[in-house]
Design a protein around this motif. Structure first.
Motif, PDB file in Angstrom:
ATOM      1  N   ALA A  35       0.670  -1.289  -0.024  1.00  0.00           N
ATOM      2  CA  ALA A  35       0.038  -0.088   0.106  1.00  0.00           C
ATOM      3  C   ALA A  35       0.953   1.107   0.060  1.00  0.00           C
ATOM      4  CB  ALA A  35      -0.620   0.096   1.220  1.00  0.00           C
ATOM      5  N   LEU A  36       2.039   1.330   0.834  1.00  0.00           N
ATOM      6  CA  LEU A  36       2.815   2.393   0.686  1.00  0.00           C
ATOM      7  C   LEU A  36       3.302   2.645  -0.571  1.00  0.00           C
ATOM      8  CD1 LEU A  36       4.750   2.057   4.221  1.00  0.00           C
ATOM      9  CD2 LEU A  36       2.854   3.623   3.451  1.00  0.00           C
ATOM     10  N   ARG A  37       3.931   1.460  -1.298  1.00  0.00           N
ATOM     11  CA  ARG A  37       4.575   1.796  -2.661  1.00  0.00           C
ATOM     12  C   ARG A  37       3.514   2.246  -3.561  1.00  0.00           C
ATOM     13  NH1 ARG A  37       6.957  -3.216  -1.117  1.00  0.00           N
ATOM     14  NH2 ARG A  37       5.497  -4.415  -2.381  1.00  0.00           N
ATOM     15  N   LYS A  38       2.158   1.830  -3.522  1.00  0.00           N
ATOM     16  CA  LYS A  38       1.310   2.290  -4.333  1.00  0.00           C
ATOM     17  C   LYS A  38       1.222   3.643  -4.223  1.00  0.00           C
ATOM     18  CE  LYS A  38      -2.606   1.849  -6.975  1.00  0.00           C
ATOM     19  NZ  LYS A  38      -2.208   1.166  -8.340  1.00  0.00           N
ATOM     20  N   HIS A  39       0.843   4.206  -2.906  1.00  0.00           N
ATOM     21  CA  HIS A  39       0.823   5.673  -2.574  1.00  0.00           C
ATOM     22  C   HIS A  39       1.774   6.399  -3.022  1.00  0.00           C
ATOM     23  CE1 HIS A  39      -0.617   9.133  -0.220  1.00  0.00           C
ATOM     24  NE2 HIS A  39       0.514   9.429   0.226  1.00  0.00           N
ATOM     25  N   PHE A  40       3.230   6.125  -2.787  1.00  0.00           N
ATOM     26  CA  PHE A  40       4.237   6.875  -3.272  1.00  0.00           C
ATOM     27  C   PHE A  40       4.471   6.537  -4.776  1.00  0.00           C
ATOM     28  CE2 PHE A  40       4.503   7.190   1.387  1.00  0.00           C
ATOM     29  CZ  PHE A  40       4.630   8.517   1.722  1.00  0.00           C
ATOM     30  N   ASN A  41       3.806   5.873  -5.384  1.00  0.00           N
ATOM     31  CA  ASN A  41       4.104   5.427  -6.746  1.00  0.00           C
ATOM     32  C   ASN A  41       5.651   4.765  -7.121  1.00  0.00           C
ATOM     33  OD1 ASN A  41       3.489   5.048  -9.449  1.00  0.00           O
ATOM     34  ND2 ASN A  41       3.663   7.124 -10.067  1.00  0.00           N
ATOM     35  N   THR A  42       6.165   4.023  -6.220  1.00  0.00           N
ATOM     36  CA  THR A  42       7.214   3.329  -6.537  1.00  0.00           C
ATOM     37  C   THR A  42       7.066   1.864  -6.574  1.00  0.00           C
ATOM     38  OG1 THR A  42       9.609   2.913  -5.429  1.00  0.00           O
ATOM     39  CG2 THR A  42       7.758   3.338  -3.941  1.00  0.00           C
ATOM     40  N   ALA A  67      10.837   7.493   9.484  1.00  0.00           N
ATOM     41  CA  ALA A  67       9.435   6.973   9.886  1.00  0.00           C
ATOM     42  C   ALA A  67       8.416   7.452   8.977  1.00  0.00           C
ATOM     43  CB  ALA A  67       9.120   7.429  11.280  1.00  0.00           C
ATOM     44  N   VAL A  68       7.567   6.628   8.755  1.00  0.00           N
ATOM     45  CA  VAL A  68       6.363   7.246   7.637  1.00  0.00           C
ATOM     46  C   VAL A  68       5.030   7.102   8.392  1.00  0.00           C
ATOM     47  CG1 VAL A  68       5.157   7.054   5.440  1.00  0.00           C
ATOM     48  CG2 VAL A  68       7.765   6.558   5.710  1.00  0.00           C
ATOM     49  N   PRO A  69       4.339   7.998   8.809  1.00  0.00           N
ATOM     50  CA  PRO A  69       2.797   7.925   9.430  1.00  0.00           C
ATOM     51  C   PRO A  69       2.083   7.291   8.330  1.00  0.00           C
ATOM     52  CG  PRO A  69       3.280  10.302   8.649  1.00  0.00           C
ATOM     53  CD  PRO A  69       4.395   9.333   8.374  1.00  0.00           C
ATOM     54  N   LEU A  70       1.297   6.049   9.015  1.00  0.00           N
ATOM     55  CA  LEU A  70       0.440   5.409   8.204  1.00  0.00           C
ATOM     56  C   LEU A  70      -1.098   6.246   7.766  1.00  0.00           C
ATOM     57  CD1 LEU A  70       0.687   1.839   9.772  1.00  0.00           C
ATOM     58  CD2 LEU A  70       1.594   2.897   7.769  1.00  0.00           C
ATOM     59  N   THR A  71      -1.197   7.224   8.681  1.00  0.00           N
ATOM     60  CA  THR A  71      -2.296   8.085   8.291  1.00  0.00           C
ATOM     61  C   THR A  71      -2.260   8.797   6.798  1.00  0.00           C
ATOM     62  OG1 THR A  71      -1.245   9.907   9.433  1.00  0.00           O
ATOM     63  CG2 THR A  71      -2.746   8.648  10.912  1.00  0.00           C
ATOM     64  N   LEU A  72      -1.039   8.691   6.101  1.00  0.00           N
ATOM     65  CA  LEU A  72      -1.050   9.336   4.798  1.00  0.00           C
ATOM     66  C   LEU A  72      -1.731   8.343   4.033  1.00  0.00           C
ATOM     67  CD1 LEU A  72       2.790  10.414   4.731  1.00  0.00           C
ATOM     68  CD2 LEU A  72       0.628  11.731   5.327  1.00  0.00           C
ATOM     69  N   LEU A  73      -1.928   7.248   4.065  1.00  0.00           N
ATOM     70  CA  LEU A  73      -2.498   6.155   3.062  1.00  0.00           C
ATOM     71  C   LEU A  73      -3.998   6.739   3.250  1.00  0.00           C
ATOM     72  CD1 LEU A  73      -0.923   2.919   4.363  1.00  0.00           C
ATOM     73  CD2 LEU A  73      -0.402   4.117   2.723  1.00  0.00           C
ATOM     74  N   GLY A  74      -4.438   6.632   1.948  1.00  0.00           N
ATOM     75  CA  GLY A  74      -6.131   6.856   1.505  1.00  0.00           C
ATOM     76  C   GLY A  74      -6.639   5.523   1.083  1.00  0.00           C
ATOM     77  N   ARG A  75      -7.754   5.938   0.462  1.00  0.00           N
ATOM     78  CA  ARG A  75      -8.800   4.747   0.344  1.00  0.00           C
ATOM     79  C   ARG A  75      -8.252   4.163  -0.696  1.00  0.00           C
ATOM     80  NH1 ARG A  75     -12.461   3.876  -3.579  1.00  0.00           N
ATOM     81  NH2 ARG A  75     -12.123   6.058  -4.528  1.00  0.00           N
ATOM     82  N   ILE A  76      -7.483   4.375  -1.623  1.00  0.00           N
ATOM     83  CA  ILE A  76      -6.808   3.344  -2.822  1.00  0.00           C
ATOM     84  C   ILE A  76      -5.840   2.556  -2.263  1.00  0.00           C
ATOM     85  CG2 ILE A  76      -5.671   3.450  -4.883  1.00  0.00           C
ATOM     86  CD1 ILE A  76      -7.247   6.076  -5.930  1.00  0.00           C
ATOM     87  N   ALA A  77      -5.050   3.055  -1.448  1.00  0.00           N
ATOM     88  CA  ALA A  77      -3.800   2.432  -0.917  1.00  0.00           C
ATOM     89  C   ALA A  77      -4.446   1.335   0.148  1.00  0.00           C
ATOM     90  CB  ALA A  77      -2.969   3.319  -0.078  1.00  0.00           C
ATOM     91  N   ALA A  78      -5.601   1.702   0.929  1.00  0.00           N
ATOM     92  CA  ALA A  78      -6.120   0.678   1.694  1.00  0.00           C
ATOM     93  C   ALA A  78      -6.798  -0.368   1.077  1.00  0.00           C
ATOM     94  CB  ALA A  78      -6.996   1.431   2.508  1.00  0.00           C
ATOM     95  N   GLN A  79      -7.375  -0.211  -0.115  1.00  0.00           N
ATOM     96  CA  GLN A  79      -7.914  -1.312  -0.909  1.00  0.00           C
ATOM     97  C   GLN A  79      -6.849  -2.016  -1.429  1.00  0.00           C
ATOM     98  OE1 GLN A  79     -11.149  -1.473  -1.078  1.00  0.00           O
ATOM     99  NE2 GLN A  79     -11.208  -3.241  -2.488  1.00  0.00           N
TER     100      GLN A  79
END
Length: 527
Positions: A35-42, A67-79
């Protein structure tokens, strides 16, 4: 703060799907990293690191050590995390099922019929959905959805589409495992199951042997009043089971395998792998069994090709072979006896085995053995031609018997004679012809007798014609009248029609006067 909800969910999944908790935590970490890679497009798999505390359930993520806060993840990353986690859990569950069932191959499991797809039956066993093809089902056996059944785990395969578990109820090991479960002596290996032959849904023969002289192998398998064998038969849907006593001697073992038929003699031919069994004429059908089932199962059980003959057939083959061998110069009676002792009982056997056994076992030289084989080959052709001619004659006789009219006994002939029918002729045909003759014959009568017209010939509006029948005197010479008929008959048979009419009119007048009371009734003879 502790994430108790995550800990509770992980424990529940671990129990339901039989997956270790550490593996579930690892799957969650991989899903969050995706999900993090999807959010940061890497697409760099080493850029993000996710860790879950096994004690508190806290999730921490870092990117290249920061450290990366998980609150940055949106709906698409959660899916994305959800889809990856579901896929990883399915793979883990498939591996768990494979590890569970790969060690259970050859054992009996209990399941519930889930559904049918044509002839294929799907059975739910625990968390796995197993398959039972038509070939692994017992012929004639029917099951309903929701029914509990027992089956043997035949095969377990790990395929890209999932774990494929094949169940069977028709495999011979199904009977073997049932005996191990129902008979404690078999499970403890006090009684050994030496051999087993089965035709699913019909009959099974099983050879048993005991290593303890105090334990009866057959009696222990049957149980008190058949209690043990009855449970096995009921589980197999009424399939018949024959328990055969094992013996080291092939001849005795073959005789036991052909039970309940009584065997007179067994001749073994090791060169052909064949056993010739001689039984009495009244035991022949019992030894062969229904559609050859008994001898077929006995052959599978013993490993011998069994040929069953009557004493007359056995003697005829040996006599023909003896005469053929003696017709070759240099063959002695001792050689003939040795050949028969080898289990070679007819000329076809000599043709099949060749000269090598005759040289090694009988002691013939190569030239004599070659001439014996050539002579037996020639005689085999003659015997084959005779057998074909005999079969053709039997087929012709059967065809003639089928086409011949049914035979009648003496009682049938007497009945036909009483009916006036010709013996040997079809009664229905004779009766039909007689009925046709009666229908086609014209009624006899005088020329003056008029016939009623056909209704189709009547003239519209015309009165129907009246037929007048003349009285014919009855000749006493032709017909003898009874006293009663003579009393009421006319005194003069030659009286004319007019006198008959007057007598009738007078009678009618007297009857009318009696009815009106103008005349006294005639006195009774008894008064």
């Amino acid at each position: 703060m502790p994430n108790l909800e995550l800990l509770r969910i992980v424990d529940s999944i671990a129990r339901d799907k039989n997956i270790s908790r550490d593996q579930i935590y690892t799957d969650i970490e991989q899903a969050v990293a995706s999900a993090l890679r999807k959010h940061f497009n890497t697409e760099d798999t080493t850029e993000f690191t996710v860790a879950i505390d096994r004690q508190t359930g806290d999730i921490s993520a870092t990117r290249n050590g920061q450290a990366v806060p998980l609150t940055l993840l949106g709906r698409i990353a959660a899916q994305t995390a959800k889809q990856v986690l579901i896929q990883l859990l399915r793979q883990d569950e498939r591996g768990s099922i494979y590890e569970e069932f790969k060690d259970r191959v050859g054992t009996i499991v209990t399941g519930t019929v889930a559904r049918f797809d044509g002839p294929i039956m799907f059975v739910t066993v625990g968390r796995a959905e197993c398959i039972m093809p038509r070939s692994e089902q017992i012929p004639g056996e029917e099951h309903q959805v929701g029914q509990r059944i027992q089956a043997l785990v035949r095969e377990v395969r790990d395929t890209p589409g999932g774990v494929r578990i094949i169940l069977s109820r028709s495999h011979p090991d199904m009977v073997r495992r049932l005996f191990e479960r129902e008979v404690p002596e078999v499970g403890e290996h006090t009684i050994e199951l030496k051999a087993l032959a089965r035709e699913p849904g019909h009959r099974t023969k099983i050879a048993v042997s005991s290593i303890d002289s105090k334990v009866d192998a057959v009696g222990a398998c049957v149980g008190v009043r058949g209690s043990r064998i009855k449970n096995i038969v009921d589980e197999l849907g009424g399939e018949k089971i024959d328990i055969v006593r094992w013996n080291e001697s092939s001849q005795i073992f073959i005789s036991n395998a052909l039970k309940p038929a009584e065997v007179a003699e067994v001749s073994l031919c090791f060169e052909l792998g064949r056993a010739t069994v001689v039984v009495a004429e009244d035991q022949l059908s019992l030894a062969i069994g229904k559609r050859g089932q008994n001898v077929r199962l006995a052959a599978k059980l013993t490993g011998w090709d069994i040929d069953i003959l009557t004493p007359a057939e056995f003697k005829a083959g040996v006599d023909r072979l003896d005469q053929t061998l003696k017709s070759v110069p240099g063959v002695t009676q001792e050689m003939c006896d040795k050949i028969v002792a080898l289990g070679l009982i007819n000329v076809f056997d000599i043709e099949e085995v060749g000269a090598e056994p005759l040289v090694e076992e009988v002691g013939m030289d190569a030239d004599l053995a070659r001439r014996v084989v050539e002579r037996c080959t020639e005689e085999a052709k003659v015997v084959a031609a005779e057998q074909e001619a005999k079969k053709a004659a039997q087929a012709l006789a059967a065809a003639e018997a089928a086409s011949a009219p049914p035979q009648r006994d003496a009682r049938d002939e007497a009945v036909l004679a009483a009916l006036g029918l010709t013996p040997g002729r079809d009664p229905l045909e004779k009766l039909a012809q007689a009925a046709g003759d009666d229908a086609g014959a014209e009624p006899a009568g005088n020329d003056e007798t008029a016939k009623l017209p056909d209704p189709r010939q009547a003239v519209p509006g015309g009165a129907p014609e009246t037929t007048v029948h003349k009285e014919q005197p009855v000749s006493s010479a032709d017909t003898e009248l009874s006293p009663e008929e003579q009393a009421v008959s006319l005194p003069d048979s030659g009286r004319k029609a007019g006198a008959a009419v007057e007598h009738t009119e007078e009678t009618n007048a007297d009857t009318a006067a009696l009815a009106e009371g103008r005349a006294e009734p005639p006195a009774s003879p008894g008064r």
